[in-house]
Structure formats: C-alpha cells, structure tokens
Design a protein around this motif. Structure first.
Motif, short mmCIF file in Angstrom:
data_model
loop_
_atom_site.label_atom_id
_atom_site.label_comp_id
_atom_site.label_asym_id
_atom_site.label_seq_id
_atom_site.Cartn_x
_atom_site.Cartn_y
_atom_site.Cartn_z
N ALA A 267 0.82 -1.21 0.00
CA ALA A 267 0.00 0.00 0.00
C ALA A 267 0.86 1.27 0.00
O ALA A 267 0.34 2.36 -0.16
N TRP A 268 2.17 1.13 0.18
CA TRP A 268 3.03 2.30 0.24
C TRP A 268 3.33 2.83 -1.16
O TRP A 268 3.50 2.05 -2.11
N PRO A 269 3.44 4.16 -1.31
CA PRO A 269 3.92 4.70 -2.59
C PRO A 269 5.33 4.18 -2.86
O PRO A 269 6.15 4.10 -1.96
N LYS A 270 5.60 3.81 -4.10
CA LYS A 270 6.92 3.28 -4.42
C LYS A 270 8.00 4.36 -4.30
O LYS A 270 9.14 4.06 -3.98
N ARG A 271 7.64 5.60 -4.55
CA ARG A 271 8.59 6.69 -4.43
C ARG A 271 7.87 7.96 -4.05
O ARG A 271 6.79 8.24 -4.55
N LEU A 272 8.45 8.72 -3.16
CA LEU A 272 7.91 10.01 -2.78
C LEU A 272 8.64 11.11 -3.55
O LEU A 272 9.73 10.92 -4.06
N ARG A 273 8.02 12.28 -3.57
CA ARG A 273 8.72 13.43 -4.11
C ARG A 273 9.81 13.86 -3.12
O ARG A 273 9.78 13.52 -1.94
N LEU A 274 10.77 14.61 -3.63
CA LEU A 274 11.95 14.94 -2.85
C LEU A 274 11.62 15.62 -1.54
O LEU A 274 12.14 15.25 -0.48
N ALA A 275 10.78 16.64 -1.56
CA ALA A 275 10.45 17.37 -0.34
C ALA A 275 9.69 16.49 0.65
O ALA A 275 9.84 16.64 1.87
N ASP A 276 8.85 15.58 0.14
CA ASP A 276 8.13 14.67 1.02
C ASP A 276 9.12 13.73 1.73
O ASP A 276 9.01 13.47 2.93
N ASP A 277 10.08 13.22 0.96
CA ASP A 277 11.11 12.36 1.54
C ASP A 277 11.88 13.11 2.64
O ASP A 277 12.12 12.58 3.72
N PHE A 278 12.27 14.35 2.33
CA PHE A 278 13.03 15.12 3.32
C PHE A 278 12.19 15.35 4.57
O PHE A 278 12.70 15.28 5.70
N TRP A 279 10.89 15.61 4.39
CA TRP A 279 10.02 15.84 5.55
C TRP A 279 10.05 14.64 6.48
O TRP A 279 10.18 14.79 7.71
N GLY B 229 14.95 23.94 -0.15
CA GLY B 229 15.91 23.36 -1.08
C GLY B 229 15.34 22.16 -1.80
O GLY B 229 15.58 21.96 -3.00
N ALA B 230 14.56 21.35 -1.08
CA ALA B 230 13.96 20.16 -1.69
C ALA B 230 12.90 20.55 -2.72
O ALA B 230 12.79 19.91 -3.78
N LEU B 231 12.13 21.60 -2.45
CA LEU B 231 11.12 22.03 -3.42
C LEU B 231 11.76 22.56 -4.69
O LEU B 231 11.31 22.25 -5.80
N ILE B 232 12.84 23.33 -4.55
CA ILE B 232 13.55 23.78 -5.75
C ILE B 232 14.20 22.59 -6.45
O ILE B 232 14.23 22.50 -7.68
N GLY B 233 14.70 21.63 -5.65
CA GLY B 233 15.26 20.41 -6.23
C GLY B 233 14.23 19.64 -7.05
O GLY B 233 14.57 19.06 -8.09
N GLU B 234 12.99 19.64 -6.61
CA GLU B 234 11.94 18.98 -7.38
C GLU B 234 11.76 19.64 -8.75
O GLU B 234 11.52 18.97 -9.77
N LEU B 235 11.90 20.96 -8.77
CA LEU B 235 11.77 21.68 -10.04
C LEU B 235 12.93 21.36 -10.98
O LEU B 235 12.75 21.29 -12.20
N VAL B 236 14.12 21.15 -10.40
CA VAL B 236 15.26 20.74 -11.21
C VAL B 236 15.02 19.33 -11.76
O VAL B 236 15.26 19.05 -12.94
N ARG C 1 19.41 10.29 -8.85
CA ARG C 1 19.67 11.72 -8.61
C ARG C 1 18.93 12.22 -7.38
O ARG C 1 19.46 13.03 -6.62
N GLN C 2 17.71 11.75 -7.17
CA GLN C 2 16.95 12.22 -6.02
C GLN C 2 17.60 11.78 -4.71
O GLN C 2 17.63 12.53 -3.74
N ASP C 3 18.12 10.57 -4.67
CA ASP C 3 18.80 10.09 -3.46
C ASP C 3 19.98 10.99 -3.11
O ASP C 3 20.23 11.30 -1.94
N VAL C 4 20.74 11.37 -4.13
CA VAL C 4 21.95 12.17 -3.89
C VAL C 4 21.59 13.54 -3.35
O VAL C 4 22.19 14.02 -2.38
N VAL C 5 20.61 14.21 -3.94
CA VAL C 5 20.26 15.54 -3.45
C VAL C 5 19.58 15.45 -2.09
O VAL C 5 19.78 16.31 -1.22
N LEU C 6 18.79 14.40 -1.84
CA LEU C 6 18.20 14.21 -0.52
C LEU C 6 19.29 14.07 0.54
O LEU C 6 19.25 14.73 1.59
#
Length: 218
Positions: A6-18, A42-49, A157-162
C-alpha cells in the motif's frame, strides 16, 4: 508490520526530506525551525530541477520550461520565479523557507500520509503532523542508510540531493549513526558527479543554515 504493497513506491523529494526530518512516531521535527524550512525549500527547488522546469547556475535560478506541473504548489513557485527573475537562489531559498513546512505538510495530508493533531506542551498546545504509518516513515531514513552506507539500494539523482540536504541541515550524523564515516565518503564522491544545480542548492542551504546558527549565537 504494515502491508508494504500500500506504500507509494517513491515520494517526491520534499516529502522524503520531511519524513527524514521528523520523528516517525511523534511527528516532531528533529531540526530547528530555520533549518527545517531551508531544507524543505531546497527540496522544493530540487523537485523543479528534477522535473526539468528550472536549473541553478552561478547562484541564479533559470526557468527552463514553464509547462504546467501536476503539483499546484510547485507550479506556483515556477510562476513566481517567472514573474521575478531578478532573485538569486539564495533569495528564493530564504523566501520559500517561511512557508515550505506548511506547503509540504498539506501535501502529505492530501496524500493521506500524515494526520494533523494537537499535542499539549508545558505552556501551550502545538499542532503536529504525525505519520499515519510508523514503518513507512522510518523506511525513508533506513533507505537512505542503505543507499549510502550499505550499498544495498541503487541510488539515483533524487537520493543524492536528498542526502546532500540532510547533510547541509545537520541531520546526516543522526540519520547514519555508526555508518557516518562511510556514508560521508560515499556522498562526497557522488556529489562530485552530481548535477551542478543540485550542488549549488545544497551548498546554499548549508550556508544559510550556518548563517542562521551564527546569528543565534551572536
């Protein structure tokens, strides 16, 4: 244990950071207000990147694509950046840090991943967002350890910026614990080959967090 299907396979960057930045049981932040806001900004801007909407170069934010985004909050940030292109990434981080916690928390509420509740403290009552699933929340930090220290999960890439944002906000040692030395070396190597935009975001977050700490001590 929860049913992981039931878990999302991947979260967005800012959600992960939260989730990494909050206790998986109580929902209380592991960071001070300023560091948390800057990390989420930073995570929200990272999502835009990551979406190809913006790039960061020499301290400037460049809007590359103004196509509509599925997330209304990210879309609003892009539109704001288009309207005020004179601001640098440091200014955007500072500006977004004031509302980033509420922005991401509301997004998690809509997704059904947290609940909002009041917690009584000594002289006041505070509102917190508690994860609905402790195992799911804990896995966000555990996965980061597996990516950086154990090498059992392939990074992207998301793991690295997180990981970079966790480091720049002062959470790295608390998350990696005894694996800190190994993870620190792995992160430094991966950042060397990371997108320049991510390196600049991470560096500016670290600088702003450091400035905030010095201001408090001063």
């Amino acid at each position: 244990m929860s049913d992981t299907r039931a878990w999302p396979k991947r979260l967005r960057l800012a959600d992960d950071f939260w989730f990494v930045a909050h206790d998986d049981a109580s929902g209380r932040s592991r960071l001070g207000t300023m560091a948390l806001g800057l990390g989420l900004a930073g995570a929200l801007i990272g999502e835009l990147v990551l979406s190809g909407s913006v790039a960061v170069s020499s301290g400037r934010v460049l809007v590359l694509n103004a196509r509509p985004l599925r997330d209304p909050d990210c879309q609003a940030i892009v539109q704001h950046m288009l309207a005020e292109p004179q601001h640098d990434v440091r200014t955007w981080l500072s500006y977004l840090s004031h509302s980033a916690e509420d922005t991401v928390a509301v997004r998690l509420l809509r997704a059904g991943l947290v609940t909002r509740e009041s917690q009584r403290r000594v002289f006041t009552t505070a509102m917190v967002h508690r994860p609905v699933d402790m195992s799911f929340a804990f896995w966000r930090s555990a996965r980061l350890k597996q990516v950086l220290a154990a090498g059992r999960v392939q990074s992207d890439r998301q793991d690295v910026v997180l990981a970079g944002l966790v480091f720049s906000t002062g959470l790295f040692r608390a998350v990696l614990l005894e694996d800190f030395t190994t993870a620190d070396a792995v992160l430094r190597r991966r950042l060397m080959s990371a997108d320049r935009s991510f390196r600049e975001i991470i560096a500016q977050v670290a600088t702003l967090v450091g400035d905030a700490v010095l201001a408090i001590r001063g």
